[in-house]
Scaffold this active site. Structure first.
Site, PDB file in Angstrom:
ATOM      1  N   ARG A 145       0.836  -1.202   0.000  1.00 46.97           N
ATOM      2  CA  ARG A 145       0.000   0.000   0.000  1.00 46.97           C
ATOM      3  C   ARG A 145       0.872   1.253   0.000  1.00 46.97           C
ATOM      4  O   ARG A 145       1.782   1.385   0.822  1.00 46.97           O
ATOM      5  CB  ARG A 145      -0.904   0.015   1.229  1.00 46.97           C
ATOM      6  CG  ARG A 145      -1.910  -1.127   1.272  1.00 46.97           C
ATOM      7  CD  ARG A 145      -2.676  -1.097   2.583  1.00 46.97           C
ATOM      8  NE  ARG A 145      -3.639  -2.195   2.657  1.00 46.97           N
ATOM      9  CZ  ARG A 145      -4.376  -2.457   3.729  1.00 46.97           C
ATOM     10  NH1 ARG A 145      -4.250  -1.691   4.815  1.00 46.97           N
ATOM     11  NH2 ARG A 145      -5.225  -3.459   3.732  1.00 46.97           N
TER      12      ARG A 145
ATOM     13  N   ASP B 259       1.119   5.511   0.241  1.00 41.04           N
ATOM     14  CA  ASP B 259       0.413   6.603   0.897  1.00 41.04           C
ATOM     15  C   ASP B 259      -0.048   7.655  -0.099  1.00 41.04           C
ATOM     16  O   ASP B 259       0.336   7.641  -1.278  1.00 41.04           O
ATOM     17  CB  ASP B 259       1.323   7.274   1.927  1.00 41.04           C
ATOM     18  CG  ASP B 259       1.586   6.392   3.132  1.00 41.04           C
ATOM     19  OD1 ASP B 259       0.746   5.517   3.420  1.00 41.04           O
ATOM     20  OD2 ASP B 259       2.629   6.582   3.790  1.00 41.04           O
TER      21      ASP B 259
ATOM     22  N   ARG C 116      10.657   7.531   3.677  1.00 44.38           N
ATOM     23  CA  ARG C 116      10.606   8.981   3.838  1.00 44.38           C
ATOM     24  C   ARG C 116      11.345   9.433   5.098  1.00 44.38           C
ATOM     25  O   ARG C 116      11.961  10.501   5.116  1.00 44.38           O
ATOM     26  CB  ARG C 116       9.161   9.453   3.851  1.00 44.38           C
ATOM     27  CG  ARG C 116       8.468   9.310   2.492  1.00 44.38           C
ATOM     28  CD  ARG C 116       6.972   9.441   2.601  1.00 44.38           C
ATOM     29  NE  ARG C 116       6.584  10.737   3.142  1.00 44.38           N
ATOM     30  CZ  ARG C 116       5.348  11.033   3.529  1.00 44.38           C
ATOM     31  NH1 ARG C 116       4.376  10.121   3.430  1.00 44.38           N
ATOM     32  NH2 ARG C 116       5.074  12.222   4.008  1.00 44.38           N
TER      33      ARG C 116
END
Length: 264
Positions: free
Chosen positions: A49, A51, A196
Site C-alpha cells: 500500500r 500513501d 521517507r
C-alpha cells in the site's frame, strides 16, 4: 482464475492505494475499471500500500475472476476506464497460490530529490526538493550504515501496524545526476514511512547537521523522536517487487524508461 497486473501511477490525484468510503483510493479506481471488463465486481490485493501522494512505476496486484477474457482486455480494456494518472502495464495469468503481497520476497523504492535553490516547476509533485547544497558523499557513507538486518524503530511511523520493526536492507544507494539526487532502497519489506524517514535523516546528514555516524546512533536508539522529520511524499516511487522466478512475472521498468529526465 487468478490474474496479476503491473501498474504505474501518479499518486497526486489519490488518497493513497487503499480503498476509501469516498472512492478516492487508487484501489477504488482500479476495481471499478476491472469490474467493467469482468462484468462483475472485482476485489484486488496489492504488493504494498502506498500513501497519499506516493507514486509507482511497478505496483503488482492480483485478483480472481470466473470469466474468460484475453490478457489484452486486462491491459488496454482496463486502461480505457482508468483515470489518466493510472495505467496497467501488463497482465498475466498466475497460479492460484500466487499472492501479490505474501508471495513477494522483496520490494524496491526510489526517492527523487531536486537539489537546487529554485523550487521545481516541471517536476512539481513528482520529486522532493531541498534548496541548500547537499554533500552526497556524506549521505552515501550514512546510507551504507543501514545495510543488513536492523531494528528500524527510529524510522517507523507511529501508526505503523507491522508486528516487528526488524527489516533486512539489501540496497541503500545515493547517487547524484546534476541537480538530481536519487535514493534507491531495497529490502525484504519496509515499515510505514520508513523510506521517507530515512531520506529525511540522510538529508540532515547531507546538509551538515550531523555526521554519517549519526545513522548508527539512530539505529541503536530505536527512538523515532530522535530522527529527522518525515520527508515529503512527492518524490517517492514504488519501483519494483521481487517474486520467486517460478511465477515468471515481467520485470520492473529499467531506470531510463521509468525516469528519463535523470537517466545517466
Amino acid at each position: 482464475m487468478r490474474i496479476a497486473l503491473g501498474l504505474e501511477y501518479d499518486g497526486r490525484d489519490f488518497t493513497g492505494w487503499q480503498t476509501q468510503p469516498a472512492g478516492t483510493g487508487i484501489q477504488d479506481a482500479l476495481e471499478a475499471a476491472l469490474s467493467r471488463i469482468a462484468g462483475t465486481p472485482v476485489a484486488t490485493v496489492c504488493a504494498g500500500r502506498t500513501d497519499s501522494g506516493v507514486h509507482a512505476t511497478q505496483q503488482v496486484v492480483h485478483f480472481d475472476v470466473d470469466v474468460q477474457r484475453p490478457e489484452s482486455a486486462w491491459v488496454r480494456g482496463v486502461n480505457t476506464y482508468l483515470p489518466d494518472s493510472v495505467a496497467v502495464r501488463w497482465a498475466t495469468v498466475v497460479p492460484e497460490d500466487f499472492h501479490a503481497r505474501f508471495s513477494a520476497t522483496g520490494r524496491a523504492y526510489r526517492y527523487l530529490l531536486l537539489n537546487r535553490p529554485q523550487r521545481p516547476g516541471l517536476a512539481r509533485g513528482r520529486a522532493g526538493w531541498f534548496h541548500h547544497p547537499l554533500d552526497e558523499a556524506a549521505m552515501v557513507e550514512a546510507a551504507a550504515r543501514i545495510m543488513g538486518t536492523h531494528d528500524f524503530s527510529a524510522f517507523r511511523a507511529a501508526e505503523c501496524q507491522a508486528n516487528s520493526p526488524v527489516r533486512t536492507v539489501t540496497r541503500a544507494e545515493v547517487r547524484r545526476f546534476g541537480d538530481w539526487i536519487v535514493f534507491d532502497f531495497a529490502a525484504n519489506a519496509f515499515l510505514h514511512h520508513m523510506i521517507r524517514n530515512l531520506v529525511g535523516s540522510l538529508v540532515y546528514i547531507g546538509k551538515g547537521a550531523h555526521p554519517p555516524a549519526w545513522m548508527d546512533e539512530l539505529l541503536a536508539a530505536r527512538n523515532r523522536t530522535l530522527a529527522a522529520p518525515t520527508f515529503a511524499p512527492d518524490g517517492l516511487y514504488l519501483a519494483g517487487v521481487d517474486y520467486p522466478a517460478g511465477f515468471a512475472l515481467p520485470a520492473a521498468p529499467v531506470e531510463g524508461e521509468a525516469f528519463p529526465w535523470i537517466a545517466p
